[in-house]
Design a protein around this motif. Structure first.
Motif, PDB file in Angstrom:
ATOM      1  N   ASP A  97       0.815  -1.212   0.000  1.00  0.00           N
ATOM      2  CA  ASP A  97       0.000   0.000   0.000  1.00  0.00           C
ATOM      3  C   ASP A  97       0.849   1.261   0.000  1.00  0.00           C
ATOM      4  OD1 ASP A  97      -2.371  -1.494   0.159  1.00  0.00           O
ATOM      5  OD2 ASP A  97      -2.364  -1.477   2.354  1.00  0.00           O
ATOM      6  N   ILE A  98       2.024   1.199   0.621  1.00  0.00           N
ATOM      7  CA  ILE A  98       2.757   2.438   0.866  1.00  0.00           C
ATOM      8  C   ILE A  98       4.046   2.574   0.070  1.00  0.00           C
ATOM      9  CG2 ILE A  98       1.813   2.596   3.198  1.00  0.00           C
ATOM     10  CD1 ILE A  98       4.473   1.637   4.299  1.00  0.00           C
ATOM     11  N   CYS A  99       4.582   1.465  -0.462  1.00  0.00           N
ATOM     12  CA  CYS A  99       5.887   1.520  -1.120  1.00  0.00           C
ATOM     13  C   CYS A  99       5.753   1.642  -2.635  1.00  0.00           C
ATOM     14  CB  CYS A  99       6.703   0.268  -0.804  1.00  0.00           C
ATOM     15  SG  CYS A  99       7.195   0.108   0.907  1.00  0.00           S
ATOM     16  N   THR A 100       6.669   2.354  -3.239  1.00  0.00           N
ATOM     17  CA  THR A 100       6.741   2.385  -4.697  1.00  0.00           C
ATOM     18  C   THR A 100       7.269   1.034  -5.181  1.00  0.00           C
ATOM     19  OG1 THR A 100       8.986   3.273  -4.623  1.00  0.00           O
ATOM     20  CG2 THR A 100       7.166   4.869  -4.718  1.00  0.00           C
ATOM     21  N   PRO A 101       6.979   0.650  -6.439  1.00  0.00           N
ATOM     22  CA  PRO A 101       7.421  -0.658  -6.942  1.00  0.00           C
ATOM     23  C   PRO A 101       8.927  -0.869  -6.862  1.00  0.00           C
ATOM     24  CG  PRO A 101       5.761   0.273  -8.396  1.00  0.00           C
ATOM     25  CD  PRO A 101       6.097   1.347  -7.400  1.00  0.00           C
ATOM     26  N   ALA A 102       9.699   0.198  -6.992  1.00  0.00           N
ATOM     27  CA  ALA A 102      11.160   0.068  -6.950  1.00  0.00           C
ATOM     28  C   ALA A 102      11.671  -0.202  -5.543  1.00  0.00           C
ATOM     29  CB  ALA A 102      11.812   1.324  -7.512  1.00  0.00           C
ATOM     30  N   VAL A 103      10.939   0.255  -4.529  1.00  0.00           N
ATOM     31  CA  VAL A 103      11.382   0.143  -3.136  1.00  0.00           C
ATOM     32  C   VAL A 103      10.822  -1.109  -2.457  1.00  0.00           C
ATOM     33  CG1 VAL A 103      11.292   1.276  -0.863  1.00  0.00           C
ATOM     34  CG2 VAL A 103      11.659   2.629  -2.933  1.00  0.00           C
ATOM     35  N   LEU A 104       9.643  -1.575  -2.878  1.00  0.00           N
ATOM     36  CA  LEU A 104       8.948  -2.669  -2.213  1.00  0.00           C
ATOM     37  C   LEU A 104       9.807  -3.918  -2.009  1.00  0.00           C
ATOM     38  CD1 LEU A 104       6.305  -3.834  -1.042  1.00  0.00           C
ATOM     39  CD2 LEU A 104       5.661  -4.480  -3.380  1.00  0.00           C
ATOM     40  N   PRO A 105      10.500  -4.438  -3.031  1.00  0.00           N
ATOM     41  CA  PRO A 105      11.273  -5.673  -2.820  1.00  0.00           C
ATOM     42  C   PRO A 105      12.373  -5.523  -1.775  1.00  0.00           C
ATOM     43  CG  PRO A 105      11.016  -5.215  -5.173  1.00  0.00           C
ATOM     44  CD  PRO A 105      10.562  -3.989  -4.431  1.00  0.00           C
ATOM     45  N   LEU A 106      12.995  -4.361  -1.709  1.00  0.00           N
ATOM     46  CA  LEU A 106      14.072  -4.123  -0.758  1.00  0.00           C
ATOM     47  C   LEU A 106      13.553  -4.148   0.675  1.00  0.00           C
ATOM     48  CD1 LEU A 106      17.142  -3.423  -1.128  1.00  0.00           C
ATOM     49  CD2 LEU A 106      16.505  -1.069  -0.629  1.00  0.00           C
ATOM     50  N   LEU A 107      12.421  -3.487   0.919  1.00  0.00           N
ATOM     51  CA  LEU A 107      11.860  -3.442   2.266  1.00  0.00           C
ATOM     52  C   LEU A 107      11.309  -4.803   2.675  1.00  0.00           C
ATOM     53  CD1 LEU A 107      11.294  -1.706   4.715  1.00  0.00           C
ATOM     54  CD2 LEU A 107       9.130  -1.001   3.673  1.00  0.00           C
ATOM     55  N   GLN A 108      10.667  -5.509   1.739  1.00  0.00           N
ATOM     56  CA  GLN A 108      10.152  -6.838   2.055  1.00  0.00           C
ATOM     57  C   GLN A 108      11.280  -7.813   2.378  1.00  0.00           C
ATOM     58  OE1 GLN A 108       7.651  -7.745  -1.369  1.00  0.00           O
ATOM     59  NE2 GLN A 108       5.807  -7.313  -0.179  1.00  0.00           N
ATOM     60  N   ALA A 109      12.386  -7.735   1.629  1.00  0.00           N
ATOM     61  CA  ALA A 109      13.517  -8.631   1.879  1.00  0.00           C
ATOM     62  C   ALA A 109      14.144  -8.356   3.244  1.00  0.00           C
ATOM     63  CB  ALA A 109      14.563  -8.474   0.777  1.00  0.00           C
ATOM     64  N   PHE A 110      14.217  -7.078   3.612  1.00  0.00           N
ATOM     65  CA  PHE A 110      14.728  -6.679   4.925  1.00  0.00           C
ATOM     66  C   PHE A 110      13.882  -7.292   6.038  1.00  0.00           C
ATOM     67  CE2 PHE A 110      13.904  -3.486   8.313  1.00  0.00           C
ATOM     68  CZ  PHE A 110      15.160  -3.418   8.915  1.00  0.00           C
ATOM     69  N   ALA A 111      12.569  -7.114   5.968  1.00  0.00           N
ATOM     70  CA  ALA A 111      11.672  -7.613   7.009  1.00  0.00           C
ATOM     71  C   ALA A 111      11.645  -9.142   7.043  1.00  0.00           C
ATOM     72  CB  ALA A 111      10.260  -7.062   6.787  1.00  0.00           C
ATOM     73  N   ARG A 112      11.621  -9.763   5.867  1.00  0.00           N
ATOM     74  CA  ARG A 112      11.559 -11.221   5.796  1.00  0.00           C
ATOM     75  C   ARG A 112      12.802 -11.852   6.408  1.00  0.00           C
ATOM     76  NH1 ARG A 112       7.969 -14.308   6.404  1.00  0.00           N
ATOM     77  NH2 ARG A 112       6.699 -13.031   5.014  1.00  0.00           N
ATOM     78  N   ARG A 113      13.968 -11.273   6.163  1.00  0.00           N
ATOM     79  CA  ARG A 113      15.202 -11.834   6.692  1.00  0.00           C
ATOM     80  C   ARG A 113      15.264 -11.713   8.209  1.00  0.00           C
ATOM     81  NH1 ARG A 113      21.234  -9.769   5.053  1.00  0.00           N
ATOM     82  NH2 ARG A 113      22.437 -11.423   6.073  1.00  0.00           N
ATOM     83  N   VAL A 114      14.804 -10.580   8.755  1.00  0.00           N
ATOM     84  CA  VAL A 114      14.791 -10.399  10.211  1.00  0.00           C
ATOM     85  C   VAL A 114      13.935 -11.472  10.871  1.00  0.00           C
ATOM     86  CG1 VAL A 114      14.022  -8.891  12.082  1.00  0.00           C
ATOM     87  CG2 VAL A 114      15.260  -7.927  10.143  1.00  0.00           C
ATOM     88  N   ILE A 115      12.780 -11.761  10.299  1.00  0.00           N
ATOM     89  CA  ILE A 115      11.856 -12.723  10.898  1.00  0.00           C
ATOM     90  C   ILE A 115      12.280 -14.161  10.645  1.00  0.00           C
ATOM     91  CG2 ILE A 115       9.527 -13.686  10.621  1.00  0.00           C
ATOM     92  CD1 ILE A 115       8.435 -10.907  10.555  1.00  0.00           C
ATOM     93  N   ASP A 116      12.653 -14.484   9.423  1.00  0.00           N
ATOM     94  CA  ASP A 116      12.913 -15.876   9.067  1.00  0.00           C
ATOM     95  C   ASP A 116      14.226 -16.403   9.622  1.00  0.00           C
ATOM     96  OD1 ASP A 116      10.539 -15.913   7.753  1.00  0.00           O
ATOM     97  OD2 ASP A 116      11.372 -15.903   5.725  1.00  0.00           O
TER      98      ASP A 116
END
Length: 203
Positions: A97-116
């Motif tokens: 909802d809040i990220c531009t397409p260019a930024v979304l993968p970077l932020l998702q990868a950051f969050a996913r790595r912290v949790i996983d």
């Protein structure tokens, strides 16, 4: 030569290095609070364990994200600096909802790595902002948080924005300029090996 299995990979740090690495950073109180909880519990802290009074000066920059079944993440809480950055309060919205397409993968990868992993990640990111010729720099730290069932399903953290670049439009693109990953399980070091202290310059 030190065996590969006991060497610390580039970009990876031991948990004991974290507070020292953040010695002059406003992010340190949050990291120190999380570490205190982790060591007392011998487990990843839960959301109810977190005490915002332990990092009051960071609340305007702090956030809490949760992992969604869709694979996305949702902003559960965030400080007022995020409204300045995005031009609206993103609480309750997903990364999509809040990220531009260019930024979304970077932020998702950051969050996913912290949790996983789970692990703590410290990043310095440079983002290209609409209407600006030079990129905006900011720091962020993400720390894993356990949900009600004890599973690691949230992350808490803070983002230090370069306030010169607030424009309410978000970033066109982002690049990671520095990243350190702090393992929750210590790495083995040679007996004569001393941990290197990282230099974390501000903007």
């Amino acid at each position: 030569m030190q065996p590969a299995s006991s060497a610390t990979p580039a970009g990876q740090r031991d948990l004991d290095d974290l507070v020292a690495d953040l010695q002059h950073s406003p992010l340190q109180p949050l990291a120190a609070h999380w570490l205190d909880l982790f060591r007392r519990r011998q487990a990843v802290p839960s959301r109810s364990d977190l005490d915002p009074l332990q990092f009051p000066h960071l609340l305007k920059s702090a956030w809490l994200f949760s992992a969604e079944e869709t694979g996305d993440f949702r902003v559960r809480l965030c400080g007022e600096q995020f409204a300045d950055w995005y031009g609206f309060n993103p609480t309750g919205k997903t990364f999509r909802d809040i990220c531009t397409p260019a930024v979304l993968p970077l932020l998702q990868a950051f969050a996913r790595r912290v949790i996983d992993t789970p692990c703590i990640i410290l990043q310095r990111v440079e983002s290209k902002m609409p209407g600006w010729n030079e990129p905006a720099g900011f720091y962020r730290i993400g720390l894993p948080v356990a949900g009600r069932q004890g599973d690691v399903s949230h992350l808490v953290g803070a983002t230090l924005f370069d306030t010169r670049y607030y424009n309410g439009l978000g970033a066109e693109s982002s690049q990671i300029r520095h990243e350190a990953c702090y393992r929750l399980v210590p790495a083995r070091r040679a007996a004569d090996e001393k941990p290197a202290t990282m230099a974390l310059p501000l903007f």
